[in-house]
Design an enzyme around this catalytic site. Structure first.
Site, PDB file in Angstrom:
ATOM      1  N   GLU A   1       6.155   6.313   1.274  1.00 32.30           N
ATOM      2  CA  GLU A   1       6.066   4.852   1.411  1.00 32.30           C
ATOM      3  C   GLU A   1       5.413   4.157   0.209  1.00 32.30           C
ATOM      4  OE1 GLU A   1       4.472   3.319   5.073  1.00 32.30           O
ATOM      5  OE2 GLU A   1       5.658   4.660   6.323  1.00 32.30           O
TER       6      GLU A   1
ATOM      7  N   GLU B   1       9.623   9.414   9.805  1.00 37.63           N
ATOM      8  CA  GLU B   1       8.576   8.856  10.679  1.00 37.63           C
ATOM      9  C   GLU B   1       9.209   7.832  11.593  1.00 37.63           C
ATOM     10  OE1 GLU B   1       5.061   7.096   8.896  1.00 37.63           O
ATOM     11  OE2 GLU B   1       4.956   8.704   7.416  1.00 37.63           O
TER      12      GLU B   1
HETATM   13  O1  IFM Z   1       0.072   5.878   9.950  1.00 33.96           O
HETATM   14  C1  IFM Z   1       1.066   5.396   9.117  1.00 33.96           C
HETATM   15  C2  IFM Z   1       1.526   6.465   8.147  1.00 33.96           C
HETATM   16  O2  IFM Z   1       0.468   6.957   7.397  1.00 33.96           O
HETATM   17  C3  IFM Z   1       2.581   5.917   7.201  1.00 33.96           C
HETATM   18  N1  IFM Z   1       3.630   5.270   7.925  1.00 33.96           N
HETATM   19  C4  IFM Z   1       3.276   4.312   8.952  1.00 33.96           C
HETATM   20  C5  IFM Z   1       2.269   4.934   9.902  1.00 33.96           C
HETATM   21  C6  IFM Z   1       1.882   3.930  11.015  1.00 33.96           C
HETATM   22  O3  IFM Z   1       1.277   2.815  10.469  1.00 33.96           O
END
Ligand code: IFM
Length: 481
Positions: A178, A379
């Site tokens: 990210e 994710e």
């Molecule tokens: O916890 C975070 C993660 O570290 C990166 N993506 C989003 C998640 C939720 O905010």
């Protein structure tokens, strides 16, 4: 999708499991800083997040990640939880400051030993790995952080050392997680470490992370790693609040800032053209060396998509709200995040809109076509205010997180539907889905206030209690044919 009854949820799990394509990877994800703790053990260096958490007012509940979920001392228990969950793969991150306390030099033996132990345990449990090299814990010794080009070069060196050391035992490598969040929250809005509020002047941090990504792809390949290599970007489809020209223009601008600035150079080899009227804001990207873009667009083995929620944008300055905390810098922008009352919300207040995961996949297919490698959803998940309840008869602890089950069911279903439904995303080869997160953990600027886990963690004594969603995901995994 309306809330399901417990039996409907089980039925849905069986049906969904049966519809997953052969070889589809199910996994659970974590990151080092959010779970490990032990920040002062084994000579670990300080990260920008360690420094940020000591600044008053930065973290909602005033907490630090010094102990996080104590995973550093509980890997055996956590690997057993993964094993019993029945997932194929574990996505975790290596803590750069545990391995190179100063962001450069030889890998530190104590850090290497910790990850070797973890990998031994995962291998013994038959669990494959997806390992991220950078999940936001930039060594604080690297002055200027990602605003400095040198950090990209140091990251390439780190990747090479890691590839040499662990290259024979990692299933898949993620370079950078990210970069959009690091750039926007960390360098533009000051919500995340290092807390800079450079607004559009933050874009060099985007370029340097992407350069670091490309250099690390080259370094891992030079080190001869066996596993596939990819990047993880978070995508949020953007819609204008109304049909007005101004809302449409700012929605297009935000789509560039959040999505295309990070995906286009990786997949197309160039930054997106700025929308008319906004050219000056993107001048830092217009001036980059073409040789950098050749590095950034190194061919990948897979593309990681993180999806949580869509974004609605309206013209005009609004409040200071961002998805990850409050920012005065946000309030100074000529656009704002508009509310979305028609969708239910997670504990964080994010809209629950699974159909937009389909939109994100459609956009990937439409924008990048045959240049898009196989995709993993790296994710997806939601925070809710989960609590442990004791069964009145047996005294057994339970966490009834039906809302999380409904969230996961609707999103995995939407993803499978999008890639098999005959729409643009049918061209995507979707290879897997990782739930964020295995454990309740330390959620950055929100501290311990948001629980994303399949497993509840008591943040005082670190007791782990699998939630109902854990049993649900196990049923999906078992129902695969
Ligand atoms: O916890 C975070 C993660 O570290 C990166 N993506 C989003 C998640 C939720 O905010």
């Amino acid at each position: 999708m309306p809330a399901m009854s417990p039996e409907e949820r089980r039925e849905f799990a069986r049906d969904l499991g049966g519809r997953l394509p052969a070889g589809f990877v199910l996994g659970a994800a974590t990151s080092a800083f959010q779970i490990e703790g032990a920040t002062h053990e084994g000579g670990r260096g300080e990260s920008v997040w360690d420094a940020f958490t000591t600044q008053p007012g930065r973290i909602l509940d005033g907490s630090t990640a010094d102990r996080a979920t104590d995973h550093f001392h509980r890997t055996t228990e956590d690997v057993a939880l993964l094993h019993d969950l029945g997932v194929d793969s574990y996505r975790f991150s290596f803590a750069w400051p545990r391995l190179q306390p100063e962001g450069k030099g030889a890998l530190r033996a104590s850090g290497v030993e910790f990850y070797e132990r973890l990998l031994d345990q995962l291998a013994a449990a038959g669990i494959d790995t997806m390992a991220t090299l950078f999940h936001w814990d930039t060594p604080n010794e690297l002055r200027g952080g990602w605003f400095a080009r040198d950090t990209a070069l140091r990251f390439g060196d780190f990747a090479h050392a890691m590839g040499e050391r662990f290259g024979d035992r990692i299933g898949r490598w993620v370079t950078v997680n990210e970069p959009a969040t690091v750039t926007l929250d960390g360098y533009a809005l000051g919500v995340h470490a290092p807390g800079a509020t450079r607004l559009f002047n933050s874009l060099p941090a985007a370029h340097h992370q992407l350069l670091g990504h490309g250099l690390s792809v080259q370094a891992l390949r030079a080190a001869g790693v066996q596993g596939g290599i990819g990047i993880v970007n978070v995508h949020s489809p953007v819609v204008p609040a109304t049909g007005s020209e101004a809302d449409a223009a700012f929605a297009e601008l935000f789509d560039l800032l959040h999505n295309r600035v990070f995906a286009d150079p990786v997949l197309l080899g160039h930054y997106p053209a700025p929308p008319e009227g906004f050219e000056a804001l993107f001048s830092a990207l217009a001036e980059v060396d073409p040789a950098d873009l050749a590095v950034i667009s190194e061919k990948l083995d897979f593309y990681g998509l993180n999806y949580y929620a869509p974004t609605k944008i309206a013209a005009g300055s609004g409040g200071s709200a961002t998805p990850d905390g409050s920012s005065d810098a946000m309030a100074s922008l000529p656009f704002h995040l508009a509310p979305w009352p028609e969708f239910p919300r997670t504990g964080f207040g994010w809209p629950i809109a699974p159909e937009f995961l389909g939109t994100a996949l459609d956009e990937l297919a439409t924008r990048y076509g045959s240049l898009l490698p196989p995709v993993f959803i790296t994710e997806n998940g939601a925070s809710f205010a989960d609590a442990v309840e004791l069964d009145p008869e047996t005294g057994e602890p339970h966490v009834h997180d039906g809302s999380r089950i409904d969230y996961l069911a609707a999103h995995l279903d939407a993803a499978v539907g999008a890639v098999t439904g005959g729409g643009p995303a049918s061209a995507i080869s979707l290879r897997g889905y990782y739930v964020w997160s295995l454990l309740d953990n330390w959620e950055w600027a929100a501290g311990f206030t948001q629980r994303f886990g399949l497993v509840h963690v008591d943040f005082d004594d670190f007791t782990r209690t699998p939630k109902d969603s854990y049993a649900w995901l196990r049923l999906v995994a078992e129902s695969r044919t």
